[in-house]
Scaffold this active site. Structure first.
Site, PDB file in Angstrom:
ATOM      1  N   GLU A 157      -9.907  -3.857  -5.960  1.00 33.02           N
ATOM      2  CA  GLU A 157      -9.497  -2.753  -5.085  1.00 33.02           C
ATOM      3  C   GLU A 157      -9.447  -1.411  -5.810  1.00 33.02           C
ATOM      4  OE1 GLU A 157      -5.347  -2.376  -3.784  1.00 33.02           O
ATOM      5  OE2 GLU A 157      -5.069  -4.427  -4.467  1.00 33.02           O
ATOM      6  N   SER A 185       0.824  -1.202   0.000  1.00 33.87           N
ATOM      7  CA  SER A 185       0.000   0.000   0.000  1.00 33.87           C
ATOM      8  C   SER A 185       0.865   1.262   0.000  1.00 33.87           C
ATOM      9  CB  SER A 185      -0.969  -0.047   1.184  1.00 33.87           C
ATOM     10  OG  SER A 185      -1.968   0.931   1.061  1.00 33.87           O
ATOM     11  N   HIS A 214      -7.737  -5.079  -1.316  1.00 33.28           N
ATOM     12  CA  HIS A 214      -6.505  -4.373  -0.994  1.00 33.28           C
ATOM     13  C   HIS A 214      -5.625  -5.177  -0.023  1.00 33.28           C
ATOM     14  CE1 HIS A 214      -3.910  -0.919  -0.687  1.00 33.28           C
ATOM     15  NE2 HIS A 214      -4.107  -0.799   0.606  1.00 33.28           N
TER      16      HIS A 214
END
Length: 298
Positions: A234, A140, A264
């Site tokens: 996502e 991320s 995610h």
């Protein structure tokens, strides 16, 4: 109900109106929920002023290392929250890992996290690892930070690592891509509003296209090969695709995998999700392959 459906339901049930402090506490609690395997060794260390920790499993090579940068939008997350993922990626790759507890926004906005990542990379190099023995991994925001680190290393005239592996990278702080719309109801973790809030925390009044915060806008020529994992459901799907395109246009080797029905950073939930375990195992295999390819090229 499948394990994926149960997990998505659990994620959607989480409270959304939390302060930064409450969110940080929730991330810490995740570290308690997903304990380490009994054979993982952990050693706390100071990486030139940045709190960090080594983890290793019995089969870890002594001459290969992963520098891991955790996710959490540059605002949340810690060594504890990601230890279970870091250690298992290291196991799958048969490598030691060094995870960094880089400084978080808004207390420490851009470029503090990037400065800490550079310190971590220098520490790994000074710990006896050649650049071709190092892989940078992140998830991320940590994956975006990993990409930015490669660009910054190039600017500093430092050698590139063997590769970087990015789980669900956040590399465009504008949060305007179409996958935010298409996957708005499919992604149980992220939303455009959350990402715009995090971008403000990290960048303040700086332009959202700042290259070392949104590396999709950086000059990527000459950086290490990239391995990118992203879930099909996502909001950051387009970030991964845009980074792949930008790197390809800069003549950077890129391996992109889009995992159907995954959300995610699904590998975080490898203890609950078979696809998470598959992704961790696959990542480890690709890291080993990249290291061997780099070694043969030297």
């Amino acid at each position: 109900m499948t394990e994926l459906e149960r997990l998505e339901a659990m994620l959607r049930a989480r409270p959304t109106s939390l302060s930064n402090e409450q969110r940080r506490e929730a991330y810490e609690a995740q570290g308690d929920r997903f304990p380490l395997a009994g054979d993982v060794a952990v050693e706390q260390v100071d990486a030139y002023g940045v709190s960090a920790e080594w983890t290793s499993t019995p089969d870890a090579s002594s001459d290969k290392v992963i520098l891991y940068l955790h996710g959490g939008g540059y605002v949340w997350g810690s060594l504890k929250s990601h230890r279970h993922l870091v250690s298992e990626v290291g196991r799958a790759a048969a490598m030691r890992t060094l995870a960094l507890d880089y400084r978080l926004a808004p207390e420490f906005p851009f470029p503090h996290a990037l400065d800490d990542a550079v310190c971590g990379y220098r520490f790994v190099a000074d710990s006896g690892f050649r650049a071709d023995q190092v892989a940078v991994v992140g998830d991320s925001a940590g994956a975006g930070l990993a990409a930015a680190l490669l660009v910054r290393l190039k600017e500093l005239g430092m050698q590139q690592p063997a590769c970087a592996l990015l789980f669900s990278p956040w590399v465009d702080m504008r949060a305007t891509s179409e996958s935010y719309n298409v996957n708005a109801k499919r992604d149980p973790v992220l939303s455009r509003d959350i990402m715009q809030f995090l971008a403000e925390q990290y960048l303040g009044e700086r332009p959202r296209e700042t290259p070392l915060a949104s590396p999709v806008f950086a000059d990527l020529s000459g950086i290490a090969p990239l391995i990118i994992f992203v879930g099909a459901t996502e909001c950051l799907l387009d970030d991964a695709i845009a980074l792949t395109r930008a790197a390809g246009l800069a003549d950077v080797s890129v391996h992109l995998e889009v995992w159907p029905t995954m959300f995610h950073i699904w590998p975080t939930y490898h203890q609950l999700l078979a696809e998470g375990r598959r992704a961790v195992a696959r990542a480890g295999w690709l890291l080993r392959e990249a290291m061997e390819r780099e070694r043969d090229a030297v």
